[in-house]
Write a protein that holds these residues in place. Structure first.
Motif, PDB file in Angstrom:
ATOM      1  N   PHE A 130       0.851  -1.181   0.000  1.00  0.00           N
ATOM      2  CA  PHE A 130       0.000   0.000   0.000  1.00  0.00           C
ATOM      3  C   PHE A 130       0.892   1.237   0.000  1.00  0.00           C
ATOM      4  O   PHE A 130       1.984   1.234   0.567  1.00  0.00           O
ATOM      5  N   SER A 131       0.393   2.285  -0.641  1.00  0.00           N
ATOM      6  CA  SER A 131       1.138   3.552  -0.669  1.00  0.00           C
ATOM      7  C   SER A 131       0.177   4.697  -0.402  1.00  0.00           C
ATOM      8  O   SER A 131      -1.009   4.627  -0.729  1.00  0.00           O
ATOM      9  N   LEU A 139       4.034  -2.132   6.451  1.00  0.00           N
ATOM     10  CA  LEU A 139       3.067  -2.854   7.273  1.00  0.00           C
ATOM     11  C   LEU A 139       3.744  -4.079   7.881  1.00  0.00           C
ATOM     12  O   LEU A 139       4.685  -4.656   7.322  1.00  0.00           O
ATOM     13  N   LEU A 140       3.201  -4.499   9.053  1.00  0.00           N
ATOM     14  CA  LEU A 140       3.784  -5.641   9.746  1.00  0.00           C
ATOM     15  C   LEU A 140       3.393  -6.961   9.102  1.00  0.00           C
ATOM     16  O   LEU A 140       4.072  -7.954   9.255  1.00  0.00           O
ATOM     17  N   ASP A 141       2.295  -6.996   8.378  1.00  0.00           N
ATOM     18  CA  ASP A 141       1.875  -8.230   7.737  1.00  0.00           C
ATOM     19  C   ASP A 141       1.589  -7.954   6.266  1.00  0.00           C
ATOM     20  O   ASP A 141       1.641  -6.830   5.807  1.00  0.00           O
ATOM     21  N   GLN A 142       1.292  -9.005   5.547  1.00  0.00           N
ATOM     22  CA  GLN A 142       1.034  -8.903   4.111  1.00  0.00           C
ATOM     23  C   GLN A 142      -0.465  -9.023   3.829  1.00  0.00           C
ATOM     24  O   GLN A 142      -0.892  -9.676   2.888  1.00  0.00           O
ATOM     25  N   ASP A 633      15.693  -2.160   1.673  1.00  0.00           N
ATOM     26  CA  ASP A 633      14.630  -2.386   2.656  1.00  0.00           C
ATOM     27  C   ASP A 633      14.232  -3.857   2.589  1.00  0.00           C
ATOM     28  O   ASP A 633      13.946  -4.388   1.515  1.00  0.00           O
ATOM     29  N   ASN A 634      14.257  -4.508   3.749  1.00  0.00           N
ATOM     30  CA  ASN A 634      13.769  -5.885   3.823  1.00  0.00           C
ATOM     31  C   ASN A 634      12.531  -5.971   4.696  1.00  0.00           C
ATOM     32  O   ASN A 634      12.263  -7.003   5.317  1.00  0.00           O
ATOM     33  N   GLY A 635      11.782  -4.853   4.746  1.00  0.00           N
ATOM     34  CA  GLY A 635      10.566  -4.816   5.546  1.00  0.00           C
ATOM     35  C   GLY A 635      10.786  -4.412   6.970  1.00  0.00           C
ATOM     36  O   GLY A 635       9.826  -4.269   7.741  1.00  0.00           O
ATOM     37  N   LEU A 636      12.051  -4.194   7.345  1.00  0.00           N
ATOM     38  CA  LEU A 636      12.378  -3.822   8.723  1.00  0.00           C
ATOM     39  C   LEU A 636      12.788  -2.370   8.827  1.00  0.00           C
ATOM     40  O   LEU A 636      13.342  -1.944   9.828  1.00  0.00           O
TER      41      LEU A 636
END
Length: 976
Positions: A130-131, A139-142, A633-636
C-alpha cells in the motif's frame, strides 16, 4: 423526468436549507469490479425508511418508487427522501482493471477505516503493498486490507495498492482519496455577562455544532477552570449557569465538547473571566483556615466587612446538609466561635451585614467535620479451614471508628484485589476462589478522606504441584531482529513456590532462576544471528519437573546501510557510455528490495530474493550528472546509502573555425581573429590552431565555450587553417578553412618605351605601369595631364601596358594609377617631350644643343664635352655611380619582353631627386635583343646620366632642368 436544477430551485434568492437525505451503501465500497452490483438505501437521519424516494444518477431521475436501488453502472447517485433535501452524491465505479482498491464512501473523525485491495483473478503467492501520496507504507503483515484506526486529518491523502504475483508481474490499482470529515468544529467558550461583578450570576456557553450526518450521534459538554473541572460535570447542555461568582473565581475558563459514540473530544481556547469587585465586600475568614475540621477542634468564623458605613449588625446563618437554613447568632461583633466541634456542626455558614439601609451577604463557607478512621483489622477465613486450590476464602476488613463514608481496598502482595468498596458502616468483605497464585501476604486499607489506614498483613500459603510450564516470547514487535532485547517467560500455571525455572536453547541451558512467587521467571536475551533456533523451558518445585512445548525463534537482521558504487568503461563517466550502479548491503535478512535514486527521484527498483546486491544499468546522457543514492529495505525499515556525485563528461564535437576581420576582406597589415569553438563538450577544453598543419598557438577554455587567436597578417599567412579541440576524451578537428589575405597595391612605376633615342611624332609609344606588391586582380589607369587616356586589368597580377601613336599633342606629363579594391596608388609623373616634325632630325637637335651650350658658361660646356669623350674612349662607367648614391629611383623599374625594334629604344621613367620638387627624366637606352627574350638586367649607359645629373646638381637647379627637359641625355651624349 424532473431535472436536478428544478429540485435545487432557490427560495427567496437563496438555496433552501434543511435536513438532507442519507445514502447507505452495501457492500460499503465505492469501487467494484464490472459484473458486480451495489445496493443503495435512502433513509432519513433517524434511519427510518422513507415512504417515497426519488433516485438520480447525475441529473437524470431513475425511479421514485422505493428507497432501495440496486445498480451495476458507474456514476454519481443521489436520493431524495420524503421531499427532504437531496443527499450528497455517492460516486460508484465498476472497474475493468485487474486490481482495484476499495474504500468507504465517507470517513469521519474517529472512524475505523478499512481499505481493501482486490484482484479480479485470484492467484496464489500474491503480495500487496500500500502507498499513500506515492510513498510506500510499511506494514507488519502482508494482508490485503489496510486498517486505519481512529481516523483523523493526518490520514487524508491519496492511497493506492500494488500487487505482485509469484512471477513478479505487477499491477497497480486505482487511486482513492481519503478526506476525513470533521464531526464538529472546535468549541468556543462565551460568558454572559462578559465582565461579571462579585457575587453576581454568570452563564457559560460552549458553542459548537455537530456537522456530521452520523445517526444517533450527540455532543456532551464539560466546563473547566484553571484549577480543575467545575462541579457541574459533563452533560448534553451546552450552558452552565453559576448563580454567584466571586473575585477569587477570576481566571481562565474553557470547555470541551465530545461525541457520545466516537469519543472525539475538542477543547476550546481559554477565556479569561475577570470578576469585578462590588462596592461592598463581605466575606468569611475561618480559624483554622481549612474548611475540614476534625472532631473536638475549636472553630472560629470571622465576618469581614469592607467598605460599608456603620453601625453594622452582623447575623450568622447555617444551612445543614439537608439545606435547611436557620439563624444561629446575632452580635455586634463579626465573630462566631464554636469551642468544640462535633459532627452536628457540619454545614454551610454565611453572614449578613446590615447597616440599617441595606444588608450585604457573604459568600457561604462549607464546614466539614470529619472523624479519621482507625487502623482496620483484617481477618481471613476459609470454608473448610484448609488452604487448597478451589476453596473459597473470605477477607474481612473493619475500622472501629471513623466518619463515613469509608472506602475499603484489599491487597495481595501490594496488588489491589477487585475494585474499592465504599461502606457507610465500618466494615467490608471480599471473597475469592483459591488458586496457586493466591499464596502470599494480604492486607486491607480504610480511607474516609482524612487519612488512609493500613491493616496488619495476613499470610496465606496454597500448596500446588507445578503444571506443564508455558514458554512465551515477549518482544517489542511482531518480528525479532538482531540487537533486540527479548524476554523469554516461563511460567507454570499451577504450582507452589519456590519453583526452579530453566531455559534451554537447542538442549543447552541458557540460565536458571528460582521464583519465590507464582508469576514465573523471565530470561532476557540481546539477540544475535546465532539465537535463531528451538527453545523450551523446565519448571520444578521439588515434586517433579515439567517441560514446556518447544518454540522456534527466527531472528531477522535489518539491512545495514547500503554501499553504492558505479562502474564505467573508463575512468570518467562519458556521454553514451553504459554506467552500472551497484547497490549492496553487507548485512540484512533477505529478501531485500533495492531502489535507485537520482536527485531524490526513483530511477528503478530491483529485488534480491536471496540477499546480496543488485545492479542498475544506465546509458549516460548529459542529464545524468548529479547526486545518486540507493535505498535497501527488507521490511524492517529502509536504509539509505551515502550520496554519490557523478559528473557526466561530454566529448567535444568537431569545432568550428571562424575568421573575424575588421572588414569584409582580410588585408595584409591588419589584425584578424581566428575563433575556434566546440558547440558541445565538457570543460576544460584545450584548443590548438594550425596553419598548413603547423601549430600556431594553443589556448584553454576552463569553463567551456570557444577561444580566439589574434594574427597580425602578412602575405605569408595566406593558406589553409584548422583548429583542434580536446577535453581529454580525444581530439576533434575542424574543417579546413582556406584564407587568402589580400595585399594592398604598392605605388606603381610608370615607364616609357619608344623605338628610338628620342620621341618623334608618329612613333608608337608604350606606357608600362606595374606595382611590386598587390593582390590581383589589379586595375591600371593611365593619365595624360590628369586626364584618363586608357585603362587595363591584370587579373593575375603584374603590370600592364598602353600603346598609342605620338602626335604633338602628346607632349606633357604622364602618370598611372593602380587599384585592387583595397587601396589606390598613383605613380610619379613622367614628362614626355616630342621633337619637331619628320624633317632633318639631327640638324634640329644640333641646333638646339648648340643654342643651349652657347647660353651656358664655357666651363660647364668644356666639362661636359670632356666627360662624354672620356666615356666613349673608355667604354665603361665611372668609378662612382652618382645616380645610385642620390637614390633617384623611388621604385625599381620592371622589365618585360621587348618588341623587336630595329633601333635602340630609350625608356623613360620618373626620377625623384632628394631635396627638391623638380622631376627629371631618366632615359635608359635598351640594347637590341632577340625577339621574345627577357631583359632581366638591361645594360643602360648610366655613366652619361650620372655625369649629367652630377653636373646638373653642381651647376645649379635653374639651368639643368631646362636642359634635361629639352634634350634626352642619351641623345645628347650621342650627339656629343
Amino acid at each position: 423526468m424532473a431535472k436536478l436544477e428544478e429540485i435545487l430551485a432557490p427560495v427567496s434568492g437563496q438555496f433552501a436549507t434543511g435536513p438532507k437525505s442519507l445514502v447507505s451503501l452495501q457492500p460499503p465500497w465505492t469501487t467494484l469490479f464490472e459484473g458486480e452490483k451495489a445496493t443503495l438505501t435512502c433513509y432519513l437521519f433517524s434511519f427510518s425508511s422513507s415512504l417515497k424516494t426519488k433516485w438520480y444518477r447525475g441529473e437524470t431521475l431513475l425511479t421514485e418508487t422505493q428507497n432501495i436501488l440496486v445498480v451495476r453502472d458507474s456514476g454519481k447517485y443521489r436520493c431524495q427522501a420524503d421531499n427532504l433535501l437531496l443527499s450528497d452524491p455517492v460516486p460508484l465505479e465498476f472497474s475493468s482493471a485487474s486490481l482495484i482498491l476499495q474504500a468507504p464512501f465517507a470517513v469521519f473523525e474517529g472512524d475505523s477505516v478499512i481499505l481493501r485491495c482486490q484482484a479480479r483473478k485470484k492467484t496464489e503467492h500474491f503480495t500487496v503493498t500500500f502507498s499513500k501520496n506515492n510513498k510506500v507504507l510499511t506494514l507488519l503483515d502482508q494482508s490485503l486490507e489496510l486498517h486505519i484506526q481512529n481516523a483523523s486529518l493526518k490520514d487524508n491523502g491519496e492511497y493506492r495498492c500494488t500487487g505482485y504475483e509469484k512471477t513478479y508481474s505487477r499491477a497497480s490499482s486505482n487511486a482513492v482519496t481519503i478526506q476525513v470529515q470533521e464531526l464538529f468544529p472546535r468549541p468556543v467558550l462565551r460568558a454572559r455577562p462578559s465582565n461579571p461583578t462579585n457575587g453576581g450570576p454568570i452563564t457559560l456557553t460552549c458553542e459548537t455544532q455537530l456537522l456530521s450526518l452520523k445517526p444517533n450521534d450527540q455532543l456532551k459538554f464539560c466546563f473547566f477552570k484553571s484549577n480543575g473541572a467545575l462541579e457541574s460535570g459533563c452533560s448534553s447542555n451546552p450552558e452552565l449557569h453559576i448563580p454567584a461568582i466571586w473575585t477569587e473565581n477570576s481566571g481562565g475558563y474553557w470547555c470541551t465538547a465530545g461525541t457520545t459514540t466516537s469519543h472525539i473530544w475538542k477543547k476550546s481556547l481559554t477565556s479569561l473571566i475577570d470578576v469585578q469587585r462590588a462596592l461592598a465586600n463581605v466575606k468569611i475568614h475561618t480559624v483554622p483556615a481549612s474548611k475540614v475540621v476534625s472532631e473536638g477542634q475549636e472553630l472560629t468564623l470571622n465576618c469581614l466587612v469592607e467598605r460599608i458605613s456603620g453601625p453594622i449588625k452582623v447575623s450568622w446563618y447555617k444551612r445543614d446538609m439537608r439545606y435547611k437554613e436557620k439563624k444561629t447568632h446575632v452580635a455586634s461583633k463579626a465573630e462566631f466561635k464554636i469551642p468544640r466541634v462535633n459532627s452536628h456542626h457540619a454545614g454551610e455558614y454565611y453572614c449578613v451585614a446590615n447597616n440599617s439601609y441595606r444588608h450585604f451577604t457573604s459568600r457561604p463557607v462549607t464546614i466539614n467535620v470529619k472523624v479519621p478512621v482507625s487502623q482496620p483489622i483484617l481477618t481471613l477465613t476459609t470454608a473448610k479451614g484448609q488452604t487448597f486450590e478451589g476453596d473459597i476464602a473470605t477477607l474481612h476488613c473493619e475500622a472501629q471508628r471513623g466518619s463515613p463514608s469509608i472506602v475499603y481496598q484489599f491487597y495481595h502482595e501490594n496488588v489491589p484485589m477487585g475494585s474499592p468498596s465504599t461502606s457507610l458502616g465500618r466494615e467490608a468483605s471480599f471473597s475469592f476462589s483459591l488458586t496457586s497464585k493466591h499464596s502470599g501476604n494480604y492486607y486491607c486499607t480504610a480511607d474516609n478522606g482524612l487519612q488512609v489506614q493500613r491493616s496488619e498483613a495476613v499470610s496465606l500459603f496454597v500448596t500446588v504441584p507445578v503444571s506443564c510450564p508455558v514458554l512465551t516470547l515477549r518482544a517489542t514487535r511482531a518480528q525479532t531482529f538482531v540487537g533486540d532485547i527479548v524476554e523469554f517467560h516461563c511460567e507454570a500455571l499451577k504450582g507452589s513456590p519456590p519453583i526452579l525455572y530453566q531455559l534451554y536453547h537447542e538442549d543447552v541451558i541458557l540460565g536458571s532462576i528460582s521464583a519465590t512467587s507464582i508469576e514465573g521467571a523471565s530470561f532476557n536475551l540481546s539477540l544475535t544471528e546465532k539465537h535463531s533456533g528451538i527453545y523450551f523451558c523446565e519448571a520444578n518445585n521439588g515434586q517433579g519437573a515439567q517441560r514446556s512445548y518447544t518454540m522456534t525463534l527466527s531472528v531477522r537482521v535489518p539491512v545495514y546501510y547500503p554501499v553504492l558504487v558505479f562502474r564505467t568503461p573508463r575512468t570518467r563517466a562519458v556521454v553514451g557510455d553504459m554506467m552500472m550502479l551497484h547497490c549492496k548491503v553487507l548485512r540484512g535478512s533477505p529478501p531485500i528490495m533495492y531502489q535507485f535514486y537520482h536527485e531524490d527521484i526513483i530511477m528503478g527498483r530491483s529485488s534480491a530474493p536471496s540477499g546480496g546486491g543488485v545492479s542498475f544499468n544506465l546509458s549516460l546522457t548529459t542529464d545524468h550528472s548529479g547526486n545518486y543514492f540507493c535505498e535497501a529495505d527488507n521490511g524492517l525499515g529502509p536504509q539509505r546509502s551515502e550520496v554519490l556525485t557523478i559528473k557526466v563528461t561530454v566529448p567535444v564535437c568537431n569545432p568550428v573555425l571562424t575568421l573575424k576581420t575588421p572588414r569584409a576582406q582580410a588585408v595584409v597589415g591588419e589584425v584578424v581573429e581566428l575563433h575556434c569553438e566546440a558547440l558541445r563538450g565538457s570543460p576544460p577544453i584545450l584548443y590548438q590552431f594550425y596553419h598548413e598543419n603547423v601549430i600556431m598557438g594553443s589556448n584553454s577554455a576552463p569553463f567551456g565555450g570557444g577561444v580566439s587567436f589574434n594574427l597580425s597578417v602578412t602575405e605569408e599567412h595566406s593558406g589553409n587553417y584548422s583548429c583542434e579541440a580536446n577535453n581529454g576524451l580525444g581530439p576533434q578537428h575542424s574543417e579546413v578553412v582556406t584564407i587568402k589575405f589580400k595585399v594592398p597595391v604598392s605605388r606603381p612605376v610608370l615607364t616609357f618605351r619608344i623605338p628610338r633615342d628620342h620621341a618623334v611624332v608618329g612613333d608608337m609609344v608604350e606606357l608600362h605601369c606595374e606595382v611590386l606588391r598587390g593582390s590581383p586582380p589589379i586595375l591600371y589607369l593611365f593619365y595624360h595631364e590628369d586626364v584618363t587616356i586608357g585603362n587595363s586589368s591584370a587579373p593575375s597580377g603584374g603590370g600592364t601596358s598602353f600603346n598609342f601613336s605620338l602626335t604633338k599633342e602628346h607632349s606633357g606629363n604622364y602618370s598611372c594609377e593602380a587599384k585592387n579594391g583595397l587601396w589606390s596608388q598613383r605613380s610619379e609623373r613622367v614628362t614626355l617631350c616630342i621633337t619637331g616634325l619628320t624633317g632633318n632630325r639631327s640638324g634640329s637637335v644640333a641646333t638646339r644643343v648648340t643654342g643651349g651650350l652657347l647660353s651656358m658658361m664655357g666651363l660647364a660646356a668644356g666639362a661636359l664635352l670632356f666627360y662624354c669623350w672620356l666615356s666613349r674612349k673608355a667604354g665603361k662607367k665611372p668609378a662612382s655611380d652618382t645616380s645610385r648614391s642620390l637614390d633617384l629611383y623611388s621604385q625599381e623599374p620592371t622589365y618585360h619582353n621587348v618588341p623587336t625594334w630595329i633601333e635602340l629604344q630609350p625608356v623613360y621613367s620618373n626620377v625623384n631627386p632628394r631635396g627638391g620638387d623638380v622631376v627629371y627624366s631618366e632615359v635608359q637606352s635598351i640594347q637590341k635583343k632577340k625577339k621574345h627574350t627577357v631583359a632581366s638586367e638591361p645594360q643602360v649607359p648610366m655613366n652619361k646620366v650620372s655625369f649629367l645629373t652630377y653636373m646638373g646638381s653642381t651647376i645649379g637647379h635653374q639651368l639643368w632642368p631646362s636642359l634635361l627637359y629639352s634634350f634626352p641625355l642619351g641623345l645628347l651624349c650621342h650627339l656629343l
